[in-house]
Motif scaffolding. Structure first.
Motif, PDB file in Angstrom:
ATOM      1  N   GLY A   1       1.627   7.007  -6.835  1.00  0.00           N
ATOM      2  CA  GLY A   1       0.397   7.658  -7.288  1.00  0.00           C
ATOM      3  C   GLY A   1      -0.623   6.696  -7.860  1.00  0.00           C
ATOM      4  N   CYS A   2      -0.627   5.472  -7.344  1.00  0.00           N
ATOM      5  CA  CYS A   2      -1.529   4.448  -7.871  1.00  0.00           C
ATOM      6  C   CYS A   2      -2.768   4.304  -6.990  1.00  0.00           C
ATOM      7  N   ALA A   3      -3.836   3.779  -7.589  1.00  0.00           N
ATOM      8  CA  ALA A   3      -5.093   3.555  -6.881  1.00  0.00           C
ATOM      9  C   ALA A   3      -5.442   2.075  -6.937  1.00  0.00           C
ATOM     10  N   ASN A   4      -6.380   1.687  -6.086  1.00  0.00           N
ATOM     11  CA  ASN A   4      -6.772   0.285  -6.003  1.00  0.00           C
ATOM     12  C   ASN A   4      -7.640  -0.140  -7.184  1.00  0.00           C
TER      13      ASN A   4
ATOM     14  N   SER B   1       0.827  -1.206   0.000  1.00  0.00           N
ATOM     15  CA  SER B   1       0.000   0.000   0.000  1.00  0.00           C
ATOM     16  C   SER B   1       0.861   1.256   0.000  1.00  0.00           C
ATOM     17  N   ALA B   2       1.938   1.240   0.767  1.00  0.00           N
ATOM     18  CA  ALA B   2       2.826   2.402   0.824  1.00  0.00           C
ATOM     19  C   ALA B   2       3.502   2.645  -0.521  1.00  0.00           C
TER      20      ALA B   2
ATOM     21  N   SER C   1       0.980   4.073  -3.029  1.00  0.00           N
ATOM     22  CA  SER C   1       0.715   5.492  -2.780  1.00  0.00           C
ATOM     23  C   SER C   1       1.865   6.358  -3.265  1.00  0.00           C
TER      24      SER C   1
END
Length: 519
Positions: free
Chosen positions: A37-40, A30-31, A34
């Motif tokens: 600049g990525c999203a789920n 997750s870190a 982020s």
């Protein structure tokens, strides 16, 4: 001997360690996402115990002849306008995409970050060995360097190689005549697969297996006799490889004495040809000056295992794709009189009514409507419905994340990504509201991009089987439409039944009647 209490403590400690390890990895993942600049991604909900219900679903869909459509259903199930999602079973996560931008990244702009799955080698190797389509890294470069020079235009455009086998095919199609110039009902699907096997084995080994011969037609489908047995064991073995493929990383759990038998018989046949070439005892059935891949490869390597593996993998790619493609061509022509009549008119104009007309590689390439028909078949039937890649390092895909589904997404090293060609080639927003219609005219002003990659793209694009398949298909279409002026579907109405192993075939065959043209 350890006490039950101590064993329980050890088991609980292992489970706790696994949970903590996974939690740490998720936090780190997750870190990193982020930071980039990525999203789920949207998530396909699990189904059944530990998500294993999805494996049951896809197996059931394949038996029902709708495995390509199943992926479209899963996109729709995940959410509106979803073109990339993640799914999981047990501790295994998979990314599935039908986004051309993601396909472009994996095949081209970020190809260094992606490789074929190492599981493919485990799945294929029992039957097909380790060669150009399973190798990675330096071994793949070696295989490509070995094979690429052999697929020059002069080799793939040897139309004389096709002619003898095509005449056998045409004679089998009219073996039993009906009334007023019509044949009796004939299933073209197995005839095309036998034809492409005959052509491929002669191209590869200088010796056709002659699976089209009348003698072999009278042999039981269990395959007694050397040549018919090769075809039977090859197809039966690949059915087992498909089953192994469903289990992915756990494919080694799938084993059967039957698979071992099929592999042994296929290898015996090819090994005899290879040994004959290496010791100079094989007599080629082809013309002495005709190209033979085995002969050319033997100039660069004397390793019998390498010669077997490389030729078998080329045989699998070339024979299956072309045989399936030809089947779908006549499946759809039998259901579309307008396209059949238009195509036949163009063929008669460009190539004549019989074998006296000149057919060259250049003229095949210039016959636009013929090529548009083949492209449309590859799109609508998705002969190769799926491609896959695995991340060689932590990387990203350009689209699929966030509320708008347009944000980049982060992928960990080792994550597997499926590119669903069928789902991508049936997106109405890319192809129009008539996306499910067989319409060759859609290609008249279209220059395809990464929304149409039937043979993959980039460095690992098929180096020779693609053009060989397209040339062979075009030539067969011309010869058939020169001889027959009508084709009639003999099946009950219904949607296509996709029989998927390594390629999509028509699971109901190609049941037609043909009408011989006046000469």
């Amino acid at each position: 001997m350890l006490s039950p209490v101590l064993l329980l403590i050890i088991l609980l400690a292992v489970i706790l360690f696994k949970l903590l390890s996974n939690a740490f990895k998720r936090k780190k993942f997750s870190a990193e996402a982020s930071a980039r600049g990525c999203a789920n991604l949207p998530v396909l909900p699990r189904k059944g115990f530990l998500g294993l219900g999805r494996l049951s679903e896809i197996s059931k869909a394949n038996k029902e002849g709708r495995s390509p459509q199943w992926f479209i259903e899963k996109f729709d199930e995940t959410g509106k306008d979803v073109h990339t999602f993640t799914a999981s079973a047990l501790d295994y996560e998979l990314i599935v995409t039908r986004d051309p931008e993601n396909a472009k990244a994996m095949f081209s702009t970020q190809s260094k970050d992606f490789e074929i799955s190492p599981h493919r080698r485990d799945i294929w190797s029992p039957l097909l060995g380790d060669g150009i389509f399973t190798a990675q890294g330096e071994q793949w470069k070696h295989s490509r360097q070995l094979l690429r020079p052999q697929f020059s235009r002069n080799q793939i455009s040897d139309l004389d190689l096709e002619e003898e086998h095509i005449q056998s095919l045409l004679n089998l199609a009219v073996l039993e005549s009906g009334e007023k110039g019509w044949t009796k009902k004939v299933d073209l699907a197995p005839l095309f697969l036998n034809f492409t096997l005959d052509v491929a084995t002669e191209f590869l080994y200088g010796r056709s297996v002659n699976s089209q011969s009348i003698h072999n037609k009278s042999i039981s489908n269990q395959g007694s006799g050397l040549d018919s047995g090769f075809s039977y064991h090859l197809d039966a073995g690949k059915s087992w490889l498909y089953t192994k493929g469903l289990f992915g990383r756990w494919n080694r759990l799938v084993h059967s004495p039957q698979l071992t038998k099929h592999c042994k018989e296929v290898h015996r046949f090819v090994d005899e040809l290879v040994a004959g070439r290496l010791n100079g005892t094989t007599k080629s059935s082809a013309q002495s000056d005709r190209f033979c891949l085995l002969n050319e490869l033997a100039k660069s390597t004397q390793n019998p295992l390498e010669l077997r593996n490389e030729t078998l993998q080329i045989l699998n790619a070339g024979r299956d794709t072309t045989g399936a493609l030809l089947g779908w061509v006549f499946y759809f022509l039998a259901r579309n009189d307008r396209v059949f009549n238009k195509l036949r008119g163009i063929i008669i104009t460009d190539f004549g009514r019989d074998r006296t007309g000149e057919i060259t590689f250049e003229k095949l390439k210039q016959c636009q409507y013929l090529n548009h028909c083949i492209q449309e078949i590859l799109r609508v039937a998705s002969v190769v419905p799926m491609n896959e890649r695995v991340c060689t390092s932590d990387t990203t895909l350009p689209r699929g994340g966030g509320e708008d589904k347009l944000q980049p997404v982060f992928l960990r090293k080792g994550q597997r990504v499926l590119i669903s060609n069928h789902a991508m080639q049936h997106r109405a927003d890319l192809w129009g509201l008539d996306v499910d219609e067989f319409k060759p005219e859609r290609w008249e002003k279209r220059i395809p991009g990464f929304e149409f990659v039937p043979f993959a793209a980039g460095p690992r694009k098929c180096i020779g089987p693609e053009q060989f398949a397209l040339t062979e298909t075009a030539y067969v279409i011309i010869r058939f439409l020169q001889r027959f002026d009508k084709i009639e579907n003999s099946e009950e109405p219904g949607p296509p039944f996709f029989h998927y192993i390594f390629s999509n075939r028509s699971g109901t065959g190609v049941q037609v009647r043909l009408h011989e043209a006046d000469r």
